[in-house]
Motif scaffolding. Structure first.
Motif, PDB file in Angstrom:
ATOM      1  N   ARG A   9      -5.639  -1.986  -8.410  1.00 33.35           N
ATOM      2  CA  ARG A   9      -5.288  -1.138  -7.090  1.00 33.35           C
ATOM      3  C   ARG A   9      -3.709  -1.342  -6.993  1.00 33.35           C
ATOM      4  O   ARG A   9      -3.272  -2.423  -6.824  1.00 33.35           O
ATOM      5  CB  ARG A   9      -6.100  -1.641  -5.812  1.00 33.35           C
ATOM      6  CG  ARG A   9      -5.433  -0.755  -4.649  1.00 33.35           C
ATOM      7  CD  ARG A   9      -6.260  -1.615  -3.465  1.00 33.35           C
ATOM      8  NE  ARG A   9      -6.001  -1.073  -2.040  1.00 33.35           N
ATOM      9  CZ  ARG A   9      -6.302   0.148  -1.483  1.00 33.35           C
ATOM     10  NH1 ARG A   9      -7.225   0.839  -2.018  1.00 33.35           N
ATOM     11  NH2 ARG A   9      -5.836   0.364  -0.470  1.00 33.35           N
ATOM     12  N   THR A  13     -10.118  -4.535  -3.296  1.00 31.85           N
ATOM     13  CA  THR A  13     -10.471  -4.625  -4.716  1.00 31.85           C
ATOM     14  C   THR A  13     -11.311  -5.362  -5.291  1.00 31.85           C
ATOM     15  O   THR A  13     -12.184  -5.141  -6.055  1.00 31.85           O
ATOM     16  CB  THR A  13      -8.855  -5.160  -5.124  1.00 31.85           C
ATOM     17  OG1 THR A  13      -7.740  -4.369  -4.836  1.00 31.85           O
ATOM     18  CG2 THR A  13      -8.755  -4.766  -6.797  1.00 31.85           C
ATOM     19  N   GLN A  17     -14.532  -3.524  -4.765  1.00 26.14           N
ATOM     20  CA  GLN A  17     -14.648  -2.409  -5.756  1.00 26.14           C
ATOM     21  C   GLN A  17     -15.044  -3.158  -7.190  1.00 26.14           C
ATOM     22  O   GLN A  17     -16.087  -2.624  -7.781  1.00 26.14           O
ATOM     23  CB  GLN A  17     -13.409  -1.599  -6.011  1.00 26.14           C
ATOM     24  CG  GLN A  17     -13.043  -0.764  -4.855  1.00 26.14           C
ATOM     25  CD  GLN A  17     -11.328  -0.429  -4.960  1.00 26.14           C
ATOM     26  OE1 GLN A  17     -10.794  -0.947  -5.826  1.00 26.14           O
ATOM     27  NE2 GLN A  17     -11.291   0.800  -4.325  1.00 26.14           N
ATOM     28  N   ARG A  22     -18.730  -2.472  -9.073  1.00 26.82           N
ATOM     29  CA  ARG A  22     -18.803  -1.941 -10.253  1.00 26.82           C
ATOM     30  C   ARG A  22     -19.778  -3.063 -11.296  1.00 26.82           C
ATOM     31  O   ARG A  22     -20.277  -2.380 -12.157  1.00 26.82           O
ATOM     32  CB  ARG A  22     -17.563  -1.548 -10.757  1.00 26.82           C
ATOM     33  CG  ARG A  22     -16.747  -0.492 -10.115  1.00 26.82           C
ATOM     34  CD  ARG A  22     -15.282  -0.208 -10.476  1.00 26.82           C
ATOM     35  NE  ARG A  22     -14.747   0.866  -9.711  1.00 26.82           N
ATOM     36  CZ  ARG A  22     -14.047   1.865 -10.253  1.00 26.82           C
ATOM     37  NH1 ARG A  22     -13.698   1.915 -11.648  1.00 26.82           N
ATOM     38  NH2 ARG A  22     -13.690   2.671  -9.458  1.00 26.82           N
ATOM     39  N   HIS A  80     -15.981  -1.563   0.448  1.00 22.28           N
ATOM     40  CA  HIS A  80     -15.968  -1.301  -1.020  1.00 22.28           C
ATOM     41  C   HIS A  80     -17.049  -1.712  -1.820  1.00 22.28           C
ATOM     42  O   HIS A  80     -17.188  -0.963  -2.739  1.00 22.28           O
ATOM     43  CB  HIS A  80     -14.407  -1.402  -1.446  1.00 22.28           C
ATOM     44  CG  HIS A  80     -13.495  -0.378  -0.918  1.00 22.28           C
ATOM     45  ND1 HIS A  80     -13.057   0.794  -1.191  1.00 22.28           N
ATOM     46  CD2 HIS A  80     -12.848  -0.603   0.443  1.00 22.28           C
ATOM     47  CE1 HIS A  80     -12.316   1.302  -0.279  1.00 22.28           C
ATOM     48  NE2 HIS A  80     -12.063   0.377   0.348  1.00 22.28           N
TER      49      HIS A  80
END
Length: 203
Positions: free
Chosen positions: A16, A81, A84, A88, A152
């Motif tokens: 990021r 971050t 995220q 994922r 996130h």
């Protein structure tokens, strides 16, 4: 922003970059609790080490931020971050337990953390620290970190510090309990292999 994942290893790497921070997070959800940090925020690194160790997640995090102003942007963006990267690495979440919870004591302090990897971000934060700072760290930033993370990662997260006098102990029980609860929630459930743990069929 970059990513590397595989069905076998549940690994992810996310970068990021903003005008305020440059952050890279690599993680392995099926790790051994190994961690490496270079963020310039030592007390947060100490707390993230608890997450890695108690969650059995391998974490490698580097961050450069506008810390000449304060730690706010760096801490918040680290939460974003990391969230995220968790999302994922989890992928479609098939076969996981989804829910996790933990109570963790440290001397006089006790915290409870409950997680639902629901895909719906939500934070309930029941924490009143006994001091405004732990060393040079502003304790208000813990809520900013977790808010960025849940937004996130797509998780519902309830954090309650049930008691505590020493603010360091309060923080440490929160992060240890988060690591333990996350470990439970992401754990593969052999009875749910290949199945999404939701009546909706998706998370």
């Amino acid at each position: 922003m970059s990513q590397a994942t595989s069905a076998q290893s549940r690994c992810a790497q996310v970068e990021r970059h903003t005008l305020e921070t440059q952050i890279r997070v690599s993680l392995d959800l099926d790790g051994q609790g190994q961690a490496s940090f270079k963020t310039g925020v030592p007390f947060l690194e100490h707390m993230l080490d608890q997450v890695a160790r108690h969650g059995l997640i391998d974490l490698d995090i580097e961050a450069v931020g506008d810390r000449h102003i304060d730690d706010h942007h760096t801490v918040e963006d680290l939460g974003i971050t990391l969230g995220q990267a968790l999302a994922r690495a989890l992928g479609d979440k098939q076969g996981i337990r989804r829910y996790g919870h933990a109570y963790v004591p440290l001397d006089e302090a006790l915290s409870r953390v409950v997680i639902d990897l629901s895909g719906r971000p939500g934070l309930v934060y029941g924490v009143t620290f006994t001091r405004a700072q732990i060393g040079a760290f502003d304790v208000d930033l813990f809520q900013e970190f977790f808010q960025g993370l849940v937004n996130h990662a797509g998780m519902t997260l309830h954090i309650d510090n049930l008691r505590g006098v020493n603010s360091h102990h309060q923080a440490e029980t929160i992060f240890k309990a988060f690591g333990r609860a996350l470990r439970m929630a992401i754990e593969p459930d052999p009875r749910m292999a290949g199945i999404t743990p939701s009546t909706k069929g998706t998370l």
